[in-house]
Design a protein around this motif. Structure first.
Motif, PDB file in Angstrom:
ATOM      1  N   ASP A   1      33.817  90.926  22.342  1.00  0.00           N
ATOM      2  CA  ASP A   1      34.664  90.111  23.213  1.00  0.00           C
ATOM      3  C   ASP A   1      34.654  88.631  22.821  1.00  0.00           C
ATOM      4  OD1 ASP A   1      35.334  92.349  24.632  1.00  0.00           O
ATOM      5  OD2 ASP A   1      33.834  92.031  26.209  1.00  0.00           O
ATOM      6  N   LYS A   2      33.698  88.243  21.970  1.00  0.00           N
ATOM      7  CA  LYS A   2      33.589  86.831  21.576  1.00  0.00           C
ATOM      8  C   LYS A   2      34.281  86.534  20.248  1.00  0.00           C
ATOM      9  CE  LYS A   2      28.960  86.549  23.672  1.00  0.00           C
ATOM     10  NZ  LYS A   2      27.523  86.248  23.400  1.00  0.00           N
TER      11      LYS A   2
ATOM     12  N   THR B   1      43.924  93.368  18.398  1.00  0.00           N
ATOM     13  CA  THR B   1      42.743  94.003  18.976  1.00  0.00           C
ATOM     14  C   THR B   1      41.800  94.422  17.858  1.00  0.00           C
ATOM     15  OG1 THR B   1      43.837  96.178  18.939  1.00  0.00           O
ATOM     16  CG2 THR B   1      44.018  94.884  20.977  1.00  0.00           C
TER      17      THR B   1
END
Length: 266
Positions: free
Chosen positions: A202-203, A238
């Motif tokens: 997520d980072k 993504t």
């Protein structure tokens, strides 16, 4: 970065001149060989069967060699053009382009860039482009920049696994595929490298976040790529990964251009 762009442009221009001679003379030599074969045909036909076979084989080899020179010359020319376009920096000018061609030129540029930095660098490149994909309107320099960032990360991860894994049969591989999904075009870039731990996925797109050792990465590549795809082109990006197995980045670009938030703000 500006100095690097100027250096890249200078090198590309220096390469382009001798490369033009190679390409032009390769094409001219093919024409001359055809003329020579046609002119000498009566004399060749008068020779014995064995001599004719030797001459035909030699002519076929020469023709094949010249075709290879021309083929790789065109490929090198595409790389040089990509270097020149990339060195001009960011531009907001949108153009209708063949996405498959743009990605393939960026892939060749990234690979040869890796080889230029490290002669021992090698990786298997797998291409799976959907044929007949209609042109898409985008900013070529910026999407090239996204691809170069993602290719570079894939190269790094795959070769790192090779260095650290100790498996002599492991082959670093990068697979690039495109899909025409109608309203959007999808690009997938998958490496068989070290993978990304779930706790940091997520980072990845945060500015200055990097998994590379100090001095090997700025932490800006993925952040800039995210902004280019999402804010500038209204697309999505993504990542999917499994530690020790693979990492796959997927970005999708809308086929029709809509005013993005970044453009509206400006």
């Amino acid at each position: 970065m500006a100095s690097l762009g100027q250096l890249t442009a200078g090198i590309a221009h220096e390469i382009k001149n001798p490369l033009n001679f190679v390409n032009n003379f390769a094409g001219l030599s093919v024409e001359l060989l055809d003329e020579l074969t046609e002119t000498a045909a009566p004399a060749i036909n008068a020779l014995g069967e064995e001599k004719r076979a030797e001459i035909d084989e030699t002519i076929a080899m020469l023709t094949g060699n010249l075709e290879k020179i021309a083929e790789h010359g065109r490929r090198a020319d595409g790389i040089v053009k990509s270097m020149l376009e990339h060195s001009r920096g960011s531009s907001t000018e949108r153009r209708s382009v063949d996405l498959n061609d743009l990605i393939d030129e960026a892939l060749n540029l990234a690979y040869h860039g890796g080889r230029a930095q490290d002669q021992s660098f090698n990786i298997t490149l797998e291409r799976d482009y959907t044929a007949g994909t209609a042109p898409i309107e985008l900013v070529p320099q910026d999407i090239t920049r996204v691809c170069l960032n993602l290719f570079s990360n894939g190269f790094y991860a795959a070769t790192k696994r090779q260095r650290e894994g100790g498996d002599p049969n492991f082959k670093p591989t990068l697979r690039v595929s495109t899909r025409d999904l109608g309203d959007v075009v999808e690009v997938r870039i998958r490496d068989n490298g070290v993978g990304i731990p779930p706790e940091i996925k997520d980072k990845l797109f945060q500015p200055f976040f990097t998994t590379k050792p100090t001095g090997e990465g700025t932490g800006l590549g993925l952040s800039i790529s995210y902004d280019i795809v999402t804010q500038e082109h209204g697309g999505t990006i993504t990542v999917d990964s499994r530690v020790g197995e693979f990492t796959e980045f997927t970005f999708r670009l809308p086929r029709t251009h809509q005013t993005t938030m970044a453009e509206a703000a400006s």
